[in-house]
Design a protein around this motif. Structure first.
Motif, mmCIF file in Angstrom:
data_model
loop_
_atom_site.group_PDB
_atom_site.id
_atom_site.type_symbol
_atom_site.label_atom_id
_atom_site.label_comp_id
_atom_site.label_asym_id
_atom_site.label_seq_id
_atom_site.Cartn_x
_atom_site.Cartn_y
_atom_site.Cartn_z
ATOM 1 N N PHE A 207 0.830 -1.202 0.000
ATOM 2 C CA PHE A 207 0.000 0.000 0.000
ATOM 3 C C PHE A 207 0.867 1.256 0.000
ATOM 4 C CE2 PHE A 207 -3.269 -2.850 1.902
ATOM 5 C CZ PHE A 207 -4.299 -2.589 1.021
ATOM 6 N N ASN A 208 1.857 1.283 0.870
ATOM 7 C CA ASN A 208 2.684 2.484 1.005
ATOM 8 C C ASN A 208 3.409 2.811 -0.294
ATOM 9 O OD1 ASN A 208 1.854 2.599 3.653
ATOM 10 N ND2 ASN A 208 3.766 1.831 4.506
ATOM 11 N N THR A 209 3.967 1.786 -0.945
ATOM 12 C CA THR A 209 4.665 2.019 -2.207
ATOM 13 C C THR A 209 3.696 2.498 -3.279
ATOM 14 O OG1 THR A 209 6.330 0.352 -1.694
ATOM 15 C CG2 THR A 209 6.081 0.954 -4.000
ATOM 16 N N TYR A 210 2.549 1.853 -3.357
ATOM 17 C CA TYR A 210 1.541 2.263 -4.349
ATOM 18 C C TYR A 210 1.137 3.728 -4.140
ATOM 19 C CZ TYR A 210 -2.933 2.616 -6.765
ATOM 20 O OH TYR A 210 -3.963 3.036 -7.573
ATOM 21 N N LEU A 211 0.847 4.082 -2.914
ATOM 22 C CA LEU A 211 0.361 5.433 -2.629
ATOM 23 C C LEU A 211 1.461 6.487 -2.690
ATOM 24 C CD1 LEU A 211 -2.091 4.548 0.273
ATOM 25 C CD2 LEU A 211 -2.711 5.273 -2.045
ATOM 26 N N SER A 212 2.707 6.062 -2.751
ATOM 27 C CA SER A 212 3.794 7.037 -2.882
ATOM 28 C C SER A 212 3.809 7.667 -4.274
ATOM 29 C CB SER A 212 5.144 6.379 -2.588
ATOM 30 O OG SER A 212 5.501 5.431 -3.591
ATOM 31 N N ASN A 213 3.116 7.060 -5.221
ATOM 32 C CA ASN A 213 2.942 7.663 -6.534
ATOM 33 C C ASN A 213 1.775 8.638 -6.432
ATOM 34 O OD1 ASN A 213 1.981 8.185 -9.230
ATOM 35 N ND2 ASN A 213 3.117 6.401 -9.964
ATOM 36 N N ALA A 214 2.076 9.914 -6.365
ATOM 37 C CA ALA A 214 1.053 10.925 -6.094
ATOM 38 C C ALA A 214 -0.036 10.948 -7.163
ATOM 39 C CB ALA A 214 1.701 12.296 -5.965
ATOM 40 N N THR A 215 0.340 10.712 -8.407
ATOM 41 C CA THR A 215 -0.653 10.729 -9.482
ATOM 42 C C THR A 215 -1.600 9.546 -9.367
ATOM 43 O OG1 THR A 215 0.929 11.822 -10.940
ATOM 44 C CG2 THR A 215 -0.989 10.826 -11.982
ATOM 45 N N ALA A 216 -1.041 8.380 -9.094
ATOM 46 C CA ALA A 216 -1.880 7.197 -8.905
ATOM 47 C C ALA A 216 -2.799 7.379 -7.705
ATOM 48 C CB ALA A 216 -1.011 5.963 -8.729
ATOM 49 N N LYS A 217 -2.265 7.918 -6.637
ATOM 50 C CA LYS A 217 -3.079 8.138 -5.436
ATOM 51 C C LYS A 217 -4.242 9.067 -5.739
ATOM 52 C CE LYS A 217 -2.747 9.581 -0.585
ATOM 53 N NZ LYS A 217 -1.846 9.997 0.511
ATOM 54 N N ALA A 218 -3.983 10.117 -6.492
ATOM 55 C CA ALA A 218 -5.040 11.074 -6.823
ATOM 56 C C ALA A 218 -6.126 10.432 -7.676
ATOM 57 C CB ALA A 218 -4.450 12.277 -7.542
ATOM 58 N N LYS A 219 -5.755 9.428 -8.464
ATOM 59 C CA LYS A 219 -6.714 8.763 -9.345
ATOM 60 C C LYS A 219 -7.345 7.531 -8.703
ATOM 61 C CE LYS A 219 -4.573 10.338 -13.668
ATOM 62 N NZ LYS A 219 -4.048 9.941 -14.985
ATOM 63 N N THR A 220 -7.069 7.293 -7.428
ATOM 64 C CA THR A 220 -7.595 6.138 -6.707
ATOM 65 C C THR A 220 -8.712 6.583 -5.772
ATOM 66 O OG1 THR A 220 -5.442 5.031 -6.799
ATOM 67 C CG2 THR A 220 -7.003 4.253 -5.145
ATOM 68 N N SER A 221 -9.880 5.987 -5.945
ATOM 69 C CA SER A 221 -11.025 6.346 -5.123
ATOM 70 C C SER A 221 -10.866 5.829 -3.693
ATOM 71 C CB SER A 221 -12.302 5.791 -5.747
ATOM 72 O OG SER A 221 -13.436 6.123 -4.978
ATOM 73 N N PHE A 222 -10.446 4.566 -3.571
ATOM 74 C CA PHE A 222 -10.186 3.982 -2.253
ATOM 75 C C PHE A 222 -9.227 2.824 -2.425
ATOM 76 C CE2 PHE A 222 -14.113 2.091 -3.908
ATOM 77 C CZ PHE A 222 -13.859 0.731 -3.831
ATOM 78 N N VAL A 223 -8.556 2.434 -1.344
ATOM 79 C CA VAL A 223 -7.645 1.294 -1.406
ATOM 80 C C VAL A 223 -8.374 0.044 -0.931
ATOM 81 C CG1 VAL A 223 -5.577 2.704 -1.111
ATOM 82 C CG2 VAL A 223 -6.662 1.676 0.891
ATOM 83 N N CYS A 224 -7.889 -1.101 -1.410
ATOM 84 C CA CYS A 224 -8.549 -2.350 -1.072
ATOM 85 C C CYS A 224 -7.516 -3.462 -1.005
ATOM 86 C CB CYS A 224 -9.619 -2.679 -2.110
ATOM 87 S SG CYS A 224 -9.019 -2.709 -3.816
ATOM 88 N N GLY A 225 -7.874 -4.538 -0.333
ATOM 89 C CA GLY A 225 -6.974 -5.668 -0.206
ATOM 90 C C GLY A 225 -7.675 -6.835 0.457
ATOM 91 N N HIS A 226 -6.932 -7.950 0.620
ATOM 92 C CA HIS A 226 -7.478 -9.195 1.152
ATOM 93 C C HIS A 226 -6.687 -9.611 2.387
ATOM 94 C CE1 HIS A 226 -8.428 -10.034 -3.390
ATOM 95 N NE2 HIS A 226 -9.097 -9.003 -2.905
ATOM 96 N N ILE A 227 -7.368 -10.198 3.349
ATOM 97 C CA ILE A 227 -6.706 -10.483 4.624
ATOM 98 C C ILE A 227 -6.312 -11.947 4.787
ATOM 99 C CG2 ILE A 227 -7.572 -8.538 5.944
ATOM 100 C CD1 ILE A 227 -9.802 -10.346 6.997
ATOM 101 N N TYR A 228 -6.147 -12.681 3.696
ATOM 102 C CA TYR A 228 -5.599 -14.023 3.821
ATOM 103 C C TYR A 228 -4.238 -13.941 4.514
ATOM 104 C CZ TYR A 228 -9.114 -15.211 0.313
ATOM 105 O OH TYR A 228 -10.295 -15.385 -0.366
ATOM 106 N N GLY A 229 -4.082 -14.688 5.598
ATOM 107 C CA GLY A 229 -2.800 -14.720 6.293
ATOM 108 C C GLY A 229 -2.499 -13.507 7.136
ATOM 109 N N ALA A 230 -3.477 -12.623 7.313
ATOM 110 C CA ALA A 230 -3.231 -11.393 8.084
ATOM 111 C C ALA A 230 -4.372 -11.145 9.055
ATOM 112 C CB ALA A 230 -3.066 -10.197 7.162
ATOM 113 N N THR A 231 -4.061 -10.520 10.161
ATOM 114 C CA THR A 231 -5.070 -10.065 11.106
ATOM 115 C C THR A 231 -5.410 -8.626 10.775
ATOM 116 O OG1 THR A 231 -4.214 -11.518 12.835
ATOM 117 C CG2 THR A 231 -5.577 -9.662 13.543
ATOM 118 N N PRO A 232 -6.693 -8.249 10.740
ATOM 119 C CA PRO A 232 -7.033 -6.854 10.438
ATOM 120 C C PRO A 232 -6.284 -5.872 11.326
ATOM 121 C CG PRO A 232 -8.998 -8.212 10.427
ATOM 122 C CD PRO A 232 -7.882 -9.089 10.923
#
Length: 403
Positions: A207-232
């Motif tokens: 997420f952090n690397t993706y959002l470090s691209n300011a243009t991509a972040k501006a064009k992203t409505s919301f972030v999403c992902g899956h919690i396989y193998g992770a605790t919320p």
């Protein structure tokens, strides 16, 4: 994630009286006299607003397991006779000839007021080099996604990659930088707002690397992902709302297994407590899902309904003691003057839970609870003042909706 690739979800009035909520001290003492669990007060602060909820839902992938029937759509999306799902997740096929297969369930979900989100597992083969999207195909891929959204009548948001960081997947992969580069270049041309990067494990660094691209972040409505193998967990101040767009707890256990359904209940609680705004199960219809192959709502489905029916899109989560009593987990929400409280009781005994409610005034609640033997059982009660308590059924999920 495909199933194949991730094997990794009153009788007497006296008895009724003893199980209902109460605000008066006499009834509170009666309740406490019969329950030995160590408890703390769940303090709800209606004036402290947290995230705005987008909803709860599941996926339908017709080209893999067949489409939902009309009856199954109603059971999934109706907030009065069904689970009350308010999100449908669908797949963007690689062939335009398969687009039409998605539309009947999309139209039905929309008719119930649900948001439709679409994810692409792969680009058309001509646009890929192995399991990578060709940079030279960025424009063509965006056009493919846009064509899909037009064909199905529009979607709320679209994800260009499904779990791009899951190298063993067999579908299109990408680094966070590569996903961001595509969105920066073509995010305005995909026919719908962008949701991304949808990583496996809700991987923070991705997420952090993706959002470090300011243009991509501006064009992203919301972030999403899956919690396989992770605790919320809380992703921190990333400047975007967070949707959990795919998970199931166990693909080898029936959706009617009560222990597994309670695991899912706690997982939904954890996602909301982490500050996320949406929870989306994997297949809607599957023996381990909320609706089985015989079109019956499963125990998992009823557990999801404890949230989905009563915490509707646009409700806001409000501050609440998340774990006031051993084995008891609470989240609270509001819409206008309405207050909704969802309580997961993991204890195998009746558990008394006291509450205080500040910043809102209520005179009573409609109570709904699901146990291993009951589904959305109703039992309204009145309260007086800002303090009240409840005897929670053993191993149960309870929802309180202010009257």
């Amino acid at each position: 994630m495909t199933t194949q690739m991730t094997t990794v979800k009153i009788s007497t009035s006296l008895l009724a009286f003893s199980l209902l909520f109460t605000a008066c001290s006499k009834n509170k003492e009666l309740a406490e006299a019969n329950v030995n669990t160590t408890k703390g007060t769940a303090a709800i602060e209606a004036g402290t607003v947290q995230q705005t909820i987008q909803g709860f839902g599941g996926a339908s992938i017709p080209i893999w397991i067949g489409d939902l029937t009309s009856d199954q759509r109603t059971k999934a999306f109706s907030a009065t006779s069904g689970i009350g799902m308010s999100i449908l997740r669908v797949m963007v096929p690689t062939s335009s000839g398969q687009f039409a297969a998605e539309k009947p369930t999309i139209d039905a979900a929309k008719s119930f007021g649900a948001k439709v989100i679409a994810t692409a597992w792969n680009a058309p083969a001509s646009m890929m080099d192995g399991l990578k999207l060709k940079t030279s195909s960025y424009g063509a891929y965006a056009a493919h996604l846009s064509s899909y959204t037009s064909s199905v009548g529009g979607v709320y948001a679209i994800s260009p990659w499904n779990e791009p960081n899951y190298s063993a997947s067999g579908w299109m992969g990408a680094t966070a930088t590569e996903v961001a580069n595509f969105v920066a270049a073509q995010g305005d041309n995909c026919g719908a707002p962008i949701m991304a990067p949808e990583p496996f494990n809700m991987q923070q660094s991705y997420f952090n690397t993706y959002l470090s691209n300011a243009t991509a972040k501006a064009k992203t409505s919301f972030v999403c992902g899956h919690i396989y193998g992770a605790t919320p967990y809380n992703l921190g101040n990333i400047g975007k709302s967070v949707w959990m767009t795919e998970h199931y707890t166990n693909s080898s256990i029936s959706g009617n297994d009560w222990g597994n359904a309670m695991t899912a209940a706690k997982e939904i609680h954890d996602c909301m407590t982490a500050g996320w705004v949406a929870y989306v199960w994997w297949y809607i219809r599957r023996f381990y899902g909320p609706i089985d192959e015989s079109s019956n709502i499963t125990k998992l489905g009823y557990v999801m309904a404890q949230y989905a029916r009563y915490v509707r899109p646009g409700y806001t989560k409000i501050a609440c003691t998340a774990n006031p009593t051993a084995g008891v987990y609470v989240t609270a929400y509001k819409s206008g003057s309405r207050v909704v409280i969802v309580i997961v009781n993991q204890n195998n005994a009746v558990t008394y839970q006291p509450f205080t409610l500040n910043g809102a005034s209520v005179t009573g609640f409609n109570r709904y609870y699901t146990t291993s033997s009951a589904n959305l059982t109703a039992a309204p009660f009145t309260v007086s003042g800002s303090s009240f308590g409840i005897n929670l059924q053993p191993s149960s999920v309870t929802t309180l909706v202010s009257q």
